[in-house]
Design a protein around this motif. Structure first.
Motif, PDB file in Angstrom:
ATOM      1  N   ARG A 111       0.822  -1.212   0.000  1.00 31.33           N
ATOM      2  CA  ARG A 111       0.000   0.000   0.000  1.00 31.33           C
ATOM      3  C   ARG A 111       0.860   1.268   0.000  1.00 31.33           C
ATOM      4  O   ARG A 111       0.680   2.174  -0.791  1.00 31.33           O
ATOM      5  N   LEU A 112       1.834   1.287   0.891  1.00 30.28           N
ATOM      6  CA  LEU A 112       2.644   2.494   1.052  1.00 30.28           C
ATOM      7  C   LEU A 112       3.333   2.857  -0.260  1.00 30.28           C
ATOM      8  O   LEU A 112       3.329   4.010  -0.689  1.00 30.28           O
ATOM      9  N   ILE A 113       3.922   1.835  -0.892  1.00 28.26           N
ATOM     10  CA  ILE A 113       4.688   2.122  -2.107  1.00 28.26           C
ATOM     11  C   ILE A 113       3.754   2.421  -3.258  1.00 28.26           C
ATOM     12  O   ILE A 113       3.994   3.323  -4.062  1.00 28.26           O
ATOM     13  N   GLU A 114       2.656   1.697  -3.310  1.00 25.37           N
ATOM     14  CA  GLU A 114       1.724   1.902  -4.415  1.00 25.37           C
ATOM     15  C   GLU A 114       1.142   3.305  -4.370  1.00 25.37           C
ATOM     16  O   GLU A 114       1.046   3.980  -5.393  1.00 25.37           O
ATOM     17  N   ILE A 115       0.748   3.739  -3.219  1.00 27.80           N
ATOM     18  CA  ILE A 115       0.015   5.002  -3.155  1.00 27.80           C
ATOM     19  C   ILE A 115       0.914   6.198  -2.953  1.00 27.80           C
ATOM     20  O   ILE A 115       0.673   7.268  -3.484  1.00 27.80           O
TER      21      ILE A 115
END
Lengths: 891, 419
Positions: free
Chosen positions: A652-656
């Protein structure tokens, strides 16, 4: 250059502390020969000199030295010099950053003792009950030895117990108990029901968790309202019928959803209404979509016993009894098909930000504060000081690796686990939520690796202390959520005390079992012991004998069972047995522990040789502190250790949140599945994403704080007024005052109406309906009077009829008028405050629009809040007057 | 509780801080640029030279030649340029609207870099105009001047930020304001200023000035404070709200939403036009006629000014208040405009509403500009100079803005004290 100056100033503080420590060390020679009684007598001496005007700063060295000596005698633990520095930092109302395993609990008693000497209660605040209880029972003993009273507040205590405990010199408790007690104290109907008495000095353990992570969570006391079960189910069905991007859009970063036009149309069609924005349904549908899109089972919440239980994002623990607000919780209940709870109405609420600022003096400690130093300073006026470490951290933090997909990541985690496990090193795998912890557990199961699983699910959480006690042993594999973070001390080679107690508990339970069923032979009992290797042939006989004796000493099973379990929980070397049974238990404890200490030490050596504990992180949290907490489990007190984070581009962190660069890079590289990206740039780009989120959250908290300050002032006014009601014994004067103001308000209101007739009619109506005058007034009479004359006239009427009312009530029962008035006053103020909370909430939501007119929303908020508050306070007077004047109509 | 409010700083402290900084900034106007010795002669020429005069009126710079000569001008140009970029390029817009504080910080950083760039460019123009006043001019002088005025301008930007953050009012506006006030005597046409000694005329002239000031103040306040409200209802209000809450929930659209920006824009363009027309070597007969006749020149000037102002009022208002932006945000907050369907209908409604408001706004602005001349004609005195009017309008709106902030703080204080 600026950094240089900053360093120098912090160093100069440090320099001062070091001088103090020197003094304390010199005092050690004086303390050593004193008897216990003489040590205790010192407390009285200190108290006296403070009464005589001595400042507590002057007696600091001697007091700290005394606590150090007492701690050595009671616990066998002597404060290190750096711990004394930590104590000084806390005493100076600052935050002490101390690494894991440096003994924070021991530090806290230094300033606690010193500040309690002046007769003011010191609150030592921990993040959970287990820690509060543990600390009060362990280090708390040092304080009681020195003659201070030590209290403990737990959730299941009743009012009397709380009152008793709050009176103590030093009180161990949790942040939520403190907050809720404050709120409850302001809802009581009688001053004697209050439990707290002032907020002097608080030492907050894991201060970043309380003041930063939880800052945004308000504590709420609410009351159930009537339920509209159906509407949640309807909304759920509508949300199910919707498709993402066709009917609604989501904003992942801000966790927001909104309908687009076709969505509104479909909803209107499904519900058969003309416009969903005209009906309440809109909010319910949005909540249902949020529940569908953003809230995942076993990640954000658990479904337990037909209930939705929130899992805390930061600590991985379940938040018992906490509910999401604004109908979201109900939407999730509808989604999971469990009983939908009733809607609630907030009666009282406060945020930790506001609550902890009540304290005249505040300090805190944690392992991770520096990244948030700016916020501590700006909002709480707390500086952060680093306590020098006693032993150098010996942990190797490896560079992050990022895989292309989640699948590749889990595979890599598995391989890393296998290879570490093969070496026999203990391994802790940190996961971000329950679901992921189970994924890892499933993977390891396939490879037949024995492991323990620690997450919020009750069946796993129950074994928490045991799992942690074993986590440092050779070859042990532990999978955990963020639960293995704060306050979790993983001892290499195992924790002898825990292991001993586990053993003892087992023995005791077996005894109880065998008493119930005499047929179980003693031999079998011993053979079934969990940690069999303890009972070596050599001391087998001893233990057998002990168990035999225990059996005969243990006489009243049912009544004592819980008592014995508790005894085992709290037993240690300094335990003073009072009867034969307890002597036996203690003997058994000592025997077993001796054995375990040896075992553990040997194993520890072995584990250290292998390289200590290895930590695998499987996802980065939004906040770097949480990652650092996980890392901090390894490399305790100079032990060796290592940590490595495995990430994927689908996290999530990297994607968003990472910027485009990193994503483009991965595209260009065209990676193989099992080929990770690593290196400085990757780590930096992830760190910058985390920094951005942290900053964003800080802005939100700062904003919330600014807005909250307004509400906080109002809260104080209302609560002070409420306290005044509670303290009054005669309400007549107050009510006459209220009535007079009421008349003023009414006359002012009437002045606004244009023609004379309306005016008179209004006043007549007011007399009849609002204050229930027993006779009617002729409107003709009023028409010729001036404003002042009307005022005088009405005041007379109101006063006379109030007197009559009192006489009437008193004639029914003596004291009735007083108790009725009291009840009506409280009812009015509570009702109005409840309304005010809702109104301010709505105002906060809509005030943002003012920014379009280039008005500062905060200033506009303050202005409007002030006006609303003025209306509401008037309402208290009106409502109380009305209730009192018209009381017979209820009787 | 105390702790929290110490940080906010009480009004008196903020006022004090602001005044100290303003004094400090004024003092900066007397620091000469190293090497530029012939200050006096330039000073003399500068207030006769209206273009430099106008430049400094709009930027808060000094009217003598000093390290603060450029004033906040480069910073304004840079912010305007960046604001346009934000509107034109989605990447910039995303930075401003979606990246939160971090994104806004990036925008500020860009603005600052651009400010330095503008400073350097302007400093070279300045150097050129200074050449004749410097005894021993050489190429190094260019760098000295550039370094001095760039530094000065950036320090001024920083001071304005300090005022905005920790003082009261908007820092850059206040710096412009004191610049204007310090030049107050130049507001009046030089000839009138000299003729003030003639007593019969002077009484009438003073009356004229007073009436002008008062009526301009009224119109300026109307345009600044006057607003129409778009009533907004949120889904939550439908459930819990009382009528009083609904009343407080609105989007205010000010008449003078664009503030002083239209005036700054239009007068800059006019300035450019007049200077370039005058320098046209073989201007055609029509322009000659206009230029030769003072009256025609005035009328032409006012007419262009009005058209430009009205144009920029609409243009800039729609740039800073985009109806589709508002509609989108309404959707995000799950709110609607009362009695209007979300979607296209809402967008149309908002656009119409904004245009109506800016129409009123531009009329008010026009009135502001025309009042001094009309009054002058009625009383038969010389009107205020156009640059004087411009800086008066600027000053009024800045004063209005600051007073509003002070009042808001007082309200907060009142609120604090009452509890």
């Amino acid at each position: 250059m600026l950094k240089d100056i900053l360093r120098k100033t912090t160093q100069s503080d440090l320099y001062r502390y070091e001088n103090i420590v020197k003094k304390i060390n010199d005092l050690e020679r004086v303390m050593k020969p004193l008897t216990n009684e003489e040590l205790r007598a010192k407390t009285l001496g200190f108290r006296k000199s403070i009464e005589d005007g001595q400042s507590i700063d002057n007696i600091l060295p001697e007091a700290f030295g005394l606590v150090r000596e007492a701690s050595l005698r009671i616990l066998g633990l002597r404060h290190y010099d750096v711990q004394l520095i930590g104590g000084c930092i806390l005493h100076d109302s600052k935050i002490a950053e101390m690494k894991t395993g440096e003994g924070k609990t021991l530090v806290a008693i230094l300033p606690a003792y010193l500040n309690a000497l002046s007769g003011k209660s010191v609150h030592i605040v921990t993040v959970n009950e287990y820690l509060a209880k543990r600390d009060s029972l362990s280090v708390g003993r040092v304080l009681s030895f020195l003659g201070l009273s030590v209290g403990l507040i737990l959730a299941d205590m009743n009012r009397e117990e709380r009152q008793e405990n709050y009176k103590c010199d030093v009180i161990y408790t949790t942040n939520s108990e403190l907050g809720f007690d404050y709120l409850r104290d302001n809802l009581v109907g009688n001053p004697s029901e209050k439990v707290q008495n002032g907020f002097e000095f608080a030492i907050i353990d894991e201060v970043d968790s309380v003041l930063i992570d939880e800052a945004r969570t308000p504590l709420i006391i609410s009351r159930s309202l009537e339920t509209l079960n159906n509407i949640y189910l309807t909304a759920k069905n509508v949300a199910q019928a919707f498709e993402i991007n066709t009917h609604y859009e989501i904003d992942k970063r801000n966790r927001n959803v909104y309908l687009n036009e076709s969505g509104s149309k479909l909803a209107e069609k499904l519900l058969g209404v003309s416009s969903i924005y005209k009906f309440e349904t809109g909010t319910y549908i949005l909540n249902a979509i949020k529940a569908k899109e953003f809230y995942t089972k076993d990640k954000d919440y658990l479904v337990m016993r037909n209930q939705i239980t929130i899992v805390d994002e930061f600590t991985g623990r379940i938040l018992k009894g906490r509910r999401w607000g604004d109908g979201l919780h109900q939407a999730i209940e509808a989604k999971e098909g469990v009983t939908v709870g009733s809607e609630t109405m907030t009666m009282a609420s406060i945020t930790y930000q506001n609550f902890f600022l009540f304290y005249k003096k505040l300090s805190g400690m944690t392992g991770t504060a520096l990244t948030e130093a700016k916020e501590f300073k700006k909002i709480y006026n707390l500086s952060v000081d680093c306590v020098p470490i006693n032993k150098k951290v010996n942990r190797i933090d490896k560079e992050d690796v990022v895989y292309k997909s989640l699948y590749a990541k889990w595979k890599a985690v598995l391989y890393e686990s296998l290879s570490i496990h093969e070496q026999g090193r203990p391994l802790l795998i940190g996961t971000s939520n329950v679901k992921n912890s189970e994924i890892v557990s499933g993977l390891l199961k396939e490879y037949n690796i024995k492991h323990s699983l620690l997450n919020a699910k009750p069946e796993n959480a129950a074994n928490e202390s045991e799992i942690i006690a074993q986590a440092g042993r050779k070859g042990s594999v532990t999978i955990a959520t963020n639960m293995a973070g704060r306050g979790t001390d993983i001892l290499l080679g195992g924790n002898p005390d825990f292991l001993t107690k586990g053993e003892l508990r087992y023995i005791f339970r077996s005894i109880v079992l065998s008493l119930d069923d005499m047929t179980v032979p003693k031999n079998e009992l011993i053979n079934n012991l969990k940690y069999k290797y303890v009972i070596s042939e050599k001391n087998r006989l001893d233990v057998e004998e002990l168990i035999d004796k225990l059996k005969s000493a243990y006489t009243v099973p049912e009544k004592n069972r819980i008592g014995v379990e508790e005894l085992i929980e709290n037993i240690d070397e300094s335990f003073q047995p009072v009867d034969k049974f307890e002597i036996l238990i203690q003997k058994l404890y000592e025997k077993t522990k001796e054995r375990y200490v040896r075992e553990c030490l040997a194993e520890k050596e072995e584990v250290i040789q292998l390289g200590g504990l290895h930590i695998i992180g499987t996802e980065k949290h939004d906040s770097r502190r949480i990652d650092n907490q996980l890392r901090g489990r390894a490399g305790r007190q100079g032990d060796p250790g290592s940590s490595k984070f495995f990430l994927s581009f689908e996290d999530r962190l990297i994607e968003i949140f990472t910027t485009g660069g990193l994503k483009n890079m991965i595209k260009e590289l065209d990676l193989e599945d099992d080929q990770p990206v690593e290196g400085k740039i990757v780590s930096l780009s992830i760190e910058s994403a985390q920094k951005r989120i942290e900053d964003k959250n800080y802005q939100v908290r700062k904003q919330l704080f600014n807005y909250d300050n307004v509400l906080n002032l109002q809260r104080k006014v209302i609560y002070d007024e409420r306290d005044r009601f509670l303290s009054l014994t005669d309400f007549k004067g107050l009510i006459l005052q209220y009535l007079e103001k009421l008349v003023d308000d009414v006359v002012a209101e009437m002045e606004r109406s244009e023609n004379q007739e309306d005016k008179s009619r209004g006043i007549v109506l007011f007399c009849k309906k609002f204050i229930c005058l027993p006779y009617s007034i002729d409107p003709e009479l009023l028409s010729n009077l001036s404003k002042e004359e009307i005022k005088i006239f009405l005041n007379d009427q109101v006063k006379i009829s109030y007197e009559l009312k009192e006489i009437e009530l008193e004639s029914l029962r003596v004291g009735l008028s007083q108790s009725l008035e009291y009840a009506f006053l409280l009812q009015s103020i509570d009702q109005v405050w409840k309304e005010q909370l809702t109104r301010m909430e709505l105002l906060k939501e809509s005030i943002g629009w003012r920014a379009y007119g280039q008005r500062d929303p905060l200033l506009e908020y303050q202005k409007e809040a002030y006006r609303i508050f003025a209306i509401q306070t008037r309402k208290i007077r009106h409502s109380a007057s009305h209730l009192i004047m018209c009381s017979t109509s209820f009787a | 509780m105390k702790k929290a409010f110490v940080l906010e700083g009480p009004l008196v402290l903020r006022l004090f801080r602001t005044i100290m900084i303003l004094i400090f900034a004024r003092l900066g106007n007397y620091i000469p640029i190293p090497g530029i010795t012939e200050v006096e002669s330039f000073y003399e020429s500068s207030f006769r030279n209206t273009s430099i005069y106008n430049l400094s009126a709009l930027s808060g710079g000094s009217n003598v030649i000093s390290i603060l000569t450029l004033g906040l001008g480069p910073f304004f140009s840079a912010s305007l340029a960046v604001q346009f970029l934000v509107k034109l390029y989605p990447a910039f817009e995303k930075l401003q609207n979606e990246e939160g504080e971090e994104g806004r910080k990036t925008i500020v950083r860009y603005t600052r870099i651009l400010t330095v760039l503008f400073c350097i460019i302007e400093s070279f123009f300045l150097s050129n105009s200074l050449r004749s006043f410097v005894f021993n001019w050489n190429s190094i002088s260019y760098f000295v001047v550039a370094a001095a005025v760039t530094t000065g301008s950036l320090v001024l930007v920083w001071l304005s930020e300090v005022i905005t953050e920790r003082g009261i009012g908007n820092g850059s506006s206040l710096l412009i304001l004191i610049g204007n006030l310090s030049r107050f005597r130049f507001l009046i046409n030089k000839d009138d200023f000299d003729s003030l000694n003639v007593s019969s005329q002077s009484n009438l002239y003073i009356i004229y000035i007073i009436i002008t000031l008062v009526s301009m103040l009224i119109f300026s306040t109307l345009s600044q404070e006057g607003a129409r409200k778009i009533p907004v209802v949120s889904a939550k209000q439908l459930i819990d709200g009382v009528e009083d809450d609904m009343r407080r929930s609105y989007i205010p659209i000010r008449f003078g939403q664009a503030g002083v920006v239209p005036i700054i824009f239009s007068s800059s363009i006019l300035l450019f036009l007049t200077t370039s027309i005058k320098q046209l070597p073989n201007a055609n007969i029509a322009t000659r006629v206009i230029l030769d006749s003072v009256n025609l020149q005035q009328i032409f000037y006012f007419f262009t000014f009005l058209v430009l102002i009205i144009f920029f009022s609409f243009f800039y208002t729609l740039i800073i208040l985009s109806p589709s932006d508002i509609a989108k945000n309404l959707k995000k907050m799950s709110s609607v405009i009362q009695d209007t369907k979300p979607g296209v209908a809402t967008k149309v409604y908002i656009r119409k509403f904004i245009l109506q408001a800016s129409f009123v706004g531009s009329i008010l602005l026009s009135a502001l500009i025309l009042i001094p001349s009309i009054l002058a004609a009625a009383l038969g005195v010389h009107p205020l100079s156009i640059s004087g009017i411009t800086s008066l309008i600027l000053s009024f709106s800045i004063i209005n803005d600051t007073v509003r902030q002070v009042l808001a703080y007082r309200d907060t204080r009142k609120f604090l004290l009452s509890s």
